[in-house]
Scaffold this active site. Structure first.
Site, PDB file in Angstrom:
ATOM      1  N   ASP A  43       0.842  -1.200   0.000  1.00 16.61           N
ATOM      2  CA  ASP A  43       0.000   0.000   0.000  1.00 16.61           C
ATOM      3  C   ASP A  43       0.878   1.250   0.000  1.00 16.61           C
ATOM      4  O   ASP A  43       1.700   1.443   0.888  1.00 16.61           O
ATOM      5  CB  ASP A  43      -0.916  -0.003   1.228  1.00 16.61           C
ATOM      6  CG  ASP A  43      -2.092   0.934   1.079  1.00 16.61           C
ATOM      7  OD1 ASP A  43      -1.893   2.080   0.616  1.00 16.61           O
ATOM      8  OD2 ASP A  43      -3.223   0.529   1.406  1.00 16.61           O
ATOM      9  N   SER A  84      -7.211   4.050  -1.597  1.00 19.21           N
ATOM     10  CA  SER A  84      -7.020   2.602  -1.482  1.00 19.21           C
ATOM     11  C   SER A  84      -8.286   1.821  -1.769  1.00 19.21           C
ATOM     12  O   SER A  84      -8.211   0.664  -2.208  1.00 19.21           O
ATOM     13  CB  SER A  84      -6.493   2.246  -0.086  1.00 19.21           C
ATOM     14  OG  SER A  84      -5.179   2.712   0.083  1.00 19.21           O
ATOM     15  N   ASP A 257       2.097   2.859   3.379  1.00 14.47           N
ATOM     16  CA  ASP A 257       1.229   4.023   3.145  1.00 14.47           C
ATOM     17  C   ASP A 257       1.175   4.939   4.368  1.00 14.47           C
ATOM     18  O   ASP A 257       1.315   6.157   4.257  1.00 14.47           O
ATOM     19  CB  ASP A 257      -0.167   3.518   2.786  1.00 14.47           C
ATOM     20  CG  ASP A 257      -1.193   4.628   2.666  1.00 14.47           C
ATOM     21  OD1 ASP A 257      -1.109   5.405   1.705  1.00 14.47           O
ATOM     22  OD2 ASP A 257      -2.077   4.708   3.546  1.00 14.47           O
ATOM     23  N   HIS A 261       2.440   8.858   4.433  1.00 17.22           N
ATOM     24  CA  HIS A 261       1.540   9.952   4.821  1.00 17.22           C
ATOM     25  C   HIS A 261       2.196  10.815   5.905  1.00 17.22           C
ATOM     26  O   HIS A 261       2.056  12.042   5.902  1.00 17.22           O
ATOM     27  CB  HIS A 261       0.220   9.398   5.356  1.00 17.22           C
ATOM     28  CG  HIS A 261      -0.783   9.044   4.302  1.00 17.22           C
ATOM     29  ND1 HIS A 261      -1.333   9.978   3.450  1.00 17.22           N
ATOM     30  CD2 HIS A 261      -1.354   7.855   3.984  1.00 17.22           C
ATOM     31  CE1 HIS A 261      -2.196   9.381   2.638  1.00 17.22           C
ATOM     32  NE2 HIS A 261      -2.226   8.093   2.945  1.00 17.22           N
ATOM     33  N   ASP A 299      -1.391  -0.319  -4.792  1.00 18.05           N
ATOM     34  CA  ASP A 299      -2.642   0.345  -5.163  1.00 18.05           C
ATOM     35  C   ASP A 299      -2.414   1.773  -5.625  1.00 18.05           C
ATOM     36  O   ASP A 299      -3.185   2.308  -6.420  1.00 18.05           O
ATOM     37  CB  ASP A 299      -3.638   0.310  -3.996  1.00 18.05           C
ATOM     38  CG  ASP A 299      -3.024   0.762  -2.667  1.00 18.05           C
ATOM     39  OD1 ASP A 299      -1.812   1.064  -2.635  1.00 18.05           O
ATOM     40  OD2 ASP A 299      -3.759   0.799  -1.671  1.00 18.05           O
ATOM     41  N   HIS A 300      -1.316   2.401  -5.139  1.00 18.17           N
ATOM     42  CA  HIS A 300      -1.002   3.788  -5.494  1.00 18.17           C
ATOM     43  C   HIS A 300       0.317   4.152  -4.840  1.00 18.17           C
ATOM     44  O   HIS A 300       0.868   3.387  -4.035  1.00 18.17           O
ATOM     45  CB  HIS A 300      -2.093   4.759  -5.008  1.00 18.17           C
ATOM     46  CG  HIS A 300      -2.380   4.623  -3.546  1.00 18.17           C
ATOM     47  ND1 HIS A 300      -1.531   5.105  -2.565  1.00 18.17           N
ATOM     48  CD2 HIS A 300      -3.414   4.013  -2.884  1.00 18.17           C
ATOM     49  CE1 HIS A 300      -2.038   4.813  -1.377  1.00 18.17           C
ATOM     50  NE2 HIS A 300      -3.178   4.146  -1.532  1.00 18.17           N
TER      51      HIS A 300
END
Length: 390
Positions: A43, A84, A257, A261, A299-300
């Site tokens: 992620d 997500s 992820d 962040h 996912d990104h």
């Protein structure tokens, strides 16, 4: 003269027979089909996160062991930059959907996931994550909700699904500290055939339906939880190893992820290495068995990570984050095992389900709603006017 003709005829026959034998030898063998699939999602992980981790370690990372690598476009049906929920839905199904939606197309119609197709084909299935088991990415493989924040609804769907044999992660509070006061853990054990654990220790790996929720919230950071993720993958593989018709296992490195962040590079490195250890467990299994496809993607991208020399001297590498959110950067897909050769070139995230099923010798069984509803997802166009000119 007749003797010469006879000899010539025999010679021609022999040449023909030899040619036939050679042609038979040269007939291409049918490619092997994957019995098992291990689908791994980092992620927030794109090439910058992968290469940053490579720079930070003296050890070879698993990414260099994959013979086939491609590039994945991650945009959603509603935005250039996916979240997500939409990203996971596309990876799990044939559909790009709107940000925030789980297991549904943009018209809120449920879609069939690769995990559900595998279960229909008699394969055993599992999910291993380091976040809530009800979080966006794992939920996209088994749940259908219009908003990813409906954790308690997702928990009910997980408890009631017939499509999972095992699930491991955090998020116990969505099952036993609910607003509706229902104790889903008791219902899972007493009515729905689950065994529920709060630790990896002492699991009956012969059990064909169990849930491990090892924390009320997300699992702790990698530095605190230790080798939970790779151990969980090993535990899942021990359970699924004897599946008569094979298995499908989804593994998420969830907190790459979270760290990006937060712009926390030390945390990000820990999570990348933790995910790498989990990938190595999967690759070791696949190399031993020879019948297992391993697919690793994301996912990104999160954080807009770049590696720069702030002094502009091209010598000292620093990690630089340009955003606290996601970006529209494409991500990698890496594949090993039967059918891995399909995972090269540029592709959409929604293409991966069909490639996995094809590797298993299965038709791409989508939901019929896709054809009946005639989805009209417009191509997303970037607003170039909004870009700052250098």
């Amino acid at each position: 003269m007749k003797k010469q003709i006879l000899i010539a005829s025999i010679a021609l026959v022999m040449v023909g027979l030899l040619s036939a034998c050679d042609n038979k030898k040269e007939e291409p063998q049918k490619p092997a089909k994957a019995l098992n699939v291990i689908y791994m999602i980092g992620d927030g992980m794109a090439l910058p996160q992968v290469y940053a981790a490579m720079l930070a370690t003296d050890d070879e990372m698993t990414f260099s062991q994959f013979p086939y690598i491609g590039v994945v476009d991650t945009h959603s049906a509603s935005n250039e930059i996916t979240d997500s929920a939409a990203g996971g839905t596309a990876l799990a199904s044939d559909h790009k959907t709107k940000n925030g939606m789980v297991g549904m197309n943009p018209d809120t119609i449920p879609v069939k996931t690769v995990l559900e197709v595998m279960k229909d084909q008699g394969k055993e299935t599992g999910i291993v994550v380091s976040c809530y088991v009800t979080h966006a990415t794992p939920a996209t493989f088994y749940a259908k909700v219009p908003k990813r924040s409906k954790y308690e609804d997702i928990a009910v769907q997980m408890a009631e699904t017939e499509n999972l044999n095992l699930i491991i992660g955090g998020g116990m509070k969505h099952f036993n500290q609910r607003k509706d006061s229902i104790n889903l853990v008791e219902r899972m054990e007493n009515e729905l055939g689950w065994k529920v654990y709060d630790t990896l220790a002492g699991i009956d790996v012969s059990c064909k339906k169990y849930a491990v929720m090892a924390n009320d919230n997300h699992m702790p950071k990698a530095a605190e939880r230790g080798d939970f993720l790779p151990r969980a993958v090993k535990t899942a593989l021990q359970t699924l190893d004897n599946a008569e018709n094979g298995f499908f296992l989804m593994v998420e490195g969830s907190q790459i992820d979270f760290a990006c962040h937060a712009h926390d590079s030390a945390w990000m490195m820990d999570e990348m290495m933790d995910f790498d250890y989990a990938i190595q467990v999967a690759l070791d299994y696949a190399k031993e068995k020879g019948n297992t496809l391993v697919v690793v993607t994301a996912d990104h991208e999160t954080g807009g990570l770049t590696m720069i020399d702030k002094a502009g001297k091209y010598t000292n590498v620093s990690l630089n984050y340009s955003t606290g959110s996601h970006t529209c950067l494409p991500v990698l897909v890496c594949a090993y095992g039967p059918g891995a050769e399909q995972f090269t070139g540029w592709m959409q995230n929604r293409d991966i389900k069909a490639k996995i099923l094809n590797a298993c010798g299965l038709e791409n069984i989508s939901d019929t709603l896709q054809e009946n509803e005639g989805l009209k997802i417009k191509a997303v166009k970037v607003n170039h006017d909004s870009y700052q000119k250098n």
